[in-house]
Write an enzyme that holds these catalytic residues in place. Sequence first.
Site, short mmCIF file in Angstrom:
data_model
loop_
_atom_site.label_atom_id
_atom_site.label_comp_id
_atom_site.label_asym_id
_atom_site.label_seq_id
_atom_site.Cartn_x
_atom_site.Cartn_y
_atom_site.Cartn_z
N CYS A 92 4.86 -2.70 1.43
CA CYS A 92 4.36 -4.03 1.22
C CYS A 92 5.65 -4.88 1.17
O CYS A 92 5.04 -5.65 1.69
CB CYS A 92 3.25 -4.37 0.62
SG CYS A 92 1.74 -3.14 0.35
N HIS A 382 -4.37 -8.09 4.50
CA HIS A 382 -2.78 -7.09 4.18
C HIS A 382 -2.87 -6.34 5.07
O HIS A 382 -2.47 -5.69 4.88
CB HIS A 382 -3.26 -6.67 2.69
CG HIS A 382 -1.65 -6.47 2.20
ND1 HIS A 382 -0.33 -6.59 2.65
CD2 HIS A 382 -1.72 -5.22 1.70
CE1 HIS A 382 0.50 -6.01 2.27
NE2 HIS A 382 -0.47 -5.32 1.29
N CYS A 411 4.31 -6.62 -4.49
CA CYS A 411 4.06 -4.96 -4.90
C CYS A 411 4.06 -4.51 -3.77
O CYS A 411 3.36 -4.79 -3.07
CB CYS A 411 2.51 -4.98 -6.21
SG CYS A 411 1.19 -5.20 -5.24
#
Length: 434
Positions: A92, A382, A411
Site C-alpha cells: 500500500c 483504497h 501502513c
Amino acid sequence: MQRFLRRVAVIGGARIPFCRSNSFYADLSNLDLMTGALNALIDRYNLKGQHIDEVVGGAVITHSKDFNLTREAVLGTRLKPSTPGITMMQACGTSLQGGIGSAAKIATGEIECAIAVGSDTTSDAPIVVSKKLAQRLTKAAQQKTFMDKLKVFKGFAPGELVPAAPANAEPRTGLSMGEHAELMAQEWGITRAEQDAFALESHRKTAEAYRSGYMDDLVTPFAGVYRDNNIRLDATPEKLATLKTAFEKGERGTLTAANSTPLTDGAAAVLLASEDWAKKHGLPVQAYLSYSQTAANDFVGGDGLLMAPTIAVSKMLERAGLKLQDFDFYEIHEAFAAQVLATLKAWEDPVYCKEVLGRAEPLGSIDRAKLNVRGSSIAMGHPFAATGARIVGNLAKLLSQQHGRGLISICTAGGMGVAAIMESKDAAELHQAA
C-alpha cells in the site's frame, strides 16, 4: 558537479475516480487504470509531448503480463516516448515510496522531474492454476509433436483443474489484513462504536469535499465515472450498528464492511520536480516534500501488522527535529478505522513509546480536527498502490491553499510503514532558516 541538496517541489496530483471492486471498472486492467491516471495528470499540467525524467510506480495485485507495467502505461499516454517507466512495489506504500525515491534523485540533481503513480484492480485479480497443471502446460509447450504433447498429460487428474483462489492473507501468518486489524483493535481496546464513529467522519468529510468542489481538479472523469462510488451519503450510526462483523464472527469482533476499506479499483499520479524545472515550465509549486522514512516491525512475532508507521513517523520526527504536534494537517491512511485509532493510541502510550519507539516520553496526542480533513480511504476506497499518490496530491493542494506543514503515514502489508513530511513554501523556508 552539484554538492548540495535541492528542495523537491510537489507540483500536484491527479487521479481517476475510485470504484468498488467488480463495479464500473470490472472489465479494465491495471494498465488501463494507470494509463488513465497518467493522462489525467498530463492534461492537468499540460505535459503532452514532454519528456519526464522518470515515471515510477506499480500495482500490488498483478498478472505476469504486468511485469513492465509502468513503462507500458507511459507508452500508452501522450508523454514523449523517451520517458522511462520503472515498475516497483511496496504494497500500500507503493506510489509514496516511488515518489520518495524520485524525490531523492531530484534533490541530488540526478533528475529534474518525475511522476509517481500507482494503480490496482481487484476486479482483475489473477487466477492461478495448480502447480502440477502449470508444470504440465510448460512441458507440453516444449514438445514438438502433438503425440509428445499428449504424453505430457498421462495420469492427469481432474483435481489439477482446480485453480488457486485469490487471497489477501499474509503468507507468514495465514491471516488476512482485516484479521490482523481485528487483533490490533482487541489489543488496544478499540471499540466498535469508536470505529463506526470514525468511519462516519470519513464519509462526511469526503462527501463535503465533493459537494464544495474541492475534488474537481483532483479527480478526472474516467470510463464514464465521475466520482468515487463508495461514499455512503446515507450512513448513520444506527445503520452502521446493524452490520455484521466481517473478520471475527464472535462477540469480540468489531470490524465491519463499513469501518474498513472496501476492495477498490483505481489509480493516482503525482508530479514532482526541481524548482528550476517548475519555473521553466510555468508550473506553480503547491508544496515541498522535505522528509521521509520507511520502517518495518516483527508482525510475525506478535507486533501489530499495521503498526509500523508509528515507528517510521517517530524516526522521521527525530531526524527533522519536530514534535508530533508541529503539523497543521495529518494524512493517516485509513486501511481500517481500528488501525488509525490504534496508531493514535500508541503515540500516546508511555510504555509503547519507550519499549517500541525508544522514547523517554510519549509522542503525545494530535488535534483530531486536523486529521484527514478532506476525507480518506474508508470513504474514497483504497486501490492499494494508488493511495500514496492520492494522499500526496491531496496534501499538496491543502498546503497550497492553507499553508503550513503536513504529515503522511501509510501502513502496508508485510508489517511495513511509509511516512513523509510536506510543507508549504513559507513553512519550508521557516524550517530551513531554523
